[in-house]
Design a protein around this motif. Structure first.
Motif, PDB file in Angstrom:
ATOM      1  N   CYS A  42       0.818  -1.216   0.000  1.00  0.00           N
ATOM      2  CA  CYS A  42       0.000   0.000   0.000  1.00  0.00           C
ATOM      3  C   CYS A  42       0.853   1.269   0.000  1.00  0.00           C
ATOM      4  CB  CYS A  42      -0.883  -0.044   1.245  1.00  0.00           C
ATOM      5  SG  CYS A  42      -1.808   1.445   1.539  1.00  0.00           S
ATOM      6  N   TYR A  43       0.480   2.218  -0.858  1.00  0.00           N
ATOM      7  CA  TYR A  43       1.186   3.507  -0.894  1.00  0.00           C
ATOM      8  C   TYR A  43       0.932   4.323   0.374  1.00  0.00           C
ATOM      9  CZ  TYR A  43       2.296   2.937  -5.880  1.00  0.00           C
ATOM     10  OH  TYR A  43       2.795   2.508  -7.082  1.00  0.00           O
ATOM     11  N   ASN A  44      -0.106   3.952   1.130  1.00  0.00           N
ATOM     12  CA  ASN A  44      -0.396   4.684   2.369  1.00  0.00           C
ATOM     13  C   ASN A  44       0.108   3.951   3.606  1.00  0.00           C
ATOM     14  OD1 ASN A  44      -1.680   6.981   1.198  1.00  0.00           O
ATOM     15  ND2 ASN A  44      -3.396   5.645   0.674  1.00  0.00           N
TER      16      ASN A  44
ATOM     17  N   GLY B  55      -4.042  -3.350   3.323  1.00  0.00           N
ATOM     18  CA  GLY B  55      -3.807  -1.951   2.991  1.00  0.00           C
ATOM     19  C   GLY B  55      -5.013  -1.045   3.127  1.00  0.00           C
ATOM     20  N   CYS B  56      -4.899   0.143   2.512  1.00  0.00           N
ATOM     21  CA  CYS B  56      -5.970   1.148   2.622  1.00  0.00           C
ATOM     22  C   CYS B  56      -7.155   0.794   1.723  1.00  0.00           C
ATOM     23  CB  CYS B  56      -5.432   2.533   2.261  1.00  0.00           C
ATOM     24  SG  CYS B  56      -5.096   2.771   0.497  1.00  0.00           S
ATOM     25  N   GLY B  57      -6.881  -0.037   0.703  1.00  0.00           N
ATOM     26  CA  GLY B  57      -7.945  -0.447  -0.212  1.00  0.00           C
ATOM     27  C   GLY B  57      -8.267   0.570  -1.301  1.00  0.00           C
ATOM     28  N   MET B  58      -7.655   1.753  -1.219  1.00  0.00           N
ATOM     29  CA  MET B  58      -8.015   2.847  -2.136  1.00  0.00           C
ATOM     30  C   MET B  58      -6.912   3.182  -3.144  1.00  0.00           C
ATOM     31  SD  MET B  58     -10.885   3.875  -0.589  1.00  0.00           S
ATOM     32  CE  MET B  58     -11.209   5.625  -0.769  1.00  0.00           C
ATOM     33  N   CYS B  59      -5.658   3.010  -2.760  1.00  0.00           N
ATOM     34  CA  CYS B  59      -4.563   3.459  -3.626  1.00  0.00           C
ATOM     35  C   CYS B  59      -4.384   2.461  -4.787  1.00  0.00           C
ATOM     36  CB  CYS B  59      -3.282   3.622  -2.801  1.00  0.00           C
ATOM     37  SG  CYS B  59      -2.509   2.079  -2.330  1.00  0.00           S
TER      38      CYS B  59
ATOM     39  N   CYS C 100      -3.101  -1.001  -3.799  1.00  0.00           N
ATOM     40  CA  CYS C 100      -4.077  -1.818  -3.060  1.00  0.00           C
ATOM     41  C   CYS C 100      -5.132  -2.388  -4.003  1.00  0.00           C
ATOM     42  CB  CYS C 100      -4.782  -0.978  -2.004  1.00  0.00           C
ATOM     43  SG  CYS C 100      -3.832  -0.803  -0.490  1.00  0.00           S
TER      44      CYS C 100
HETATM   45 ZN    ZN Z   1      -3.312   1.402  -0.216  1.00  0.00          ZN
END
Ligand code: ZN
Length: 222
Positions: free
Chosen positions: A190-192, A198-202, A205
């Protein structure tokens, strides 16, 4: 210098792909070393994660400071002020692209491998699922392999076990290697900076989780 034929150096970042490659290398080579680069990347936590995984895999772990990369050009992986492109723009590369990164990494890795008498270098790049990055393509890897061999008068072999695998197939490989749980629960893509799912959004992910879903659906059908 003793040439260790059955030894490999793995470029290891603590993410899904490079961790899968680390365990792939453990299956195929008697001696494996892990090399992790720092270059001002957003997910600075990844170095610690990479170290923990290397310890668990019982593999020597080396960190190389490649911060110079973040001083060469502006991109959203090393410039934390910049918002990340979610998609590839039509006429260029997403701003997560770090120009020259894999070329520099493979060159540094080859120098270190040579110093250890190692001729096999393993990297987790993939052309099948690549995010539009030119330095993940097979043709780039082959050309770099030829160049580093000529540069050092060596016979390195760059192995890319994930080159033709999509994300679902990369999960399948982890399963075959018996390390699905480690990859699922302990890696950081994850980039976050959020471990495991992970964040599920990037973008990282989304790619990872979509691949995992596809793999699990296929596995359940079998
Ligand atoms: Zn992410």
């Amino acid at each position: 210098m003793i040439q260790k034929k059955n030894a490999a150096l793995v470029l290891h970042s603590g993410g899904q792909d490079s961790t899968t490659c680390l365990f792939w290398a453990k299956k195929h080579f008697e001696e494996v070393r892990a090399l992790c680069f720092t270059y001002g990347q957003r997910h600075s936590k990844e170095v610690q994660i990479a170290q923990n995984i290397a310890n668990e895999a019982n593999v020597p772990f080396q960190i190389l400071d490649a911060t110079i990369i973040s001083h060469l050009a502006n991109n959203s992986l090393t410039n934390h002020q910049m918002e990340m492109d979610k998609e590839k723009p039509d006429d260029s590369y997403p701003n997560t692209f770090v120009p020259g990164r894999n070329l520099l990494f493979l060159t540094f890795a080859a120098v270190i491998a040579r110093d250890h008498g190692i001729k096999n270098i393993v990297t987790g790049v993939s052309q099948a699922d690549y995010s539009g990055y030119p330095d993940c393509r097979d043709t780039f890897i082959r050309s770099t392999n030829a160049t580093i061999n000529l540069a050092m008068d060596e016979q390195f072999i760059i192995h890319t076990p994930l080159m033709w695998l999509n994300k679902a197939q990369t999960w399948e490989l982890a399963d075959e290697l018996g390390v699905l749980d480690i990859i699922k629960n302990k890696t950081l893509t994850c980039y976050n900076d959020i471990v495991a799912e992970g964040c599920g959004m990037c973008p990282a992910c989304i790619l990872r989780n979509k691949g995992l879903q596809e793999f699990e659906q296929l596995k359940n059908k079998k």
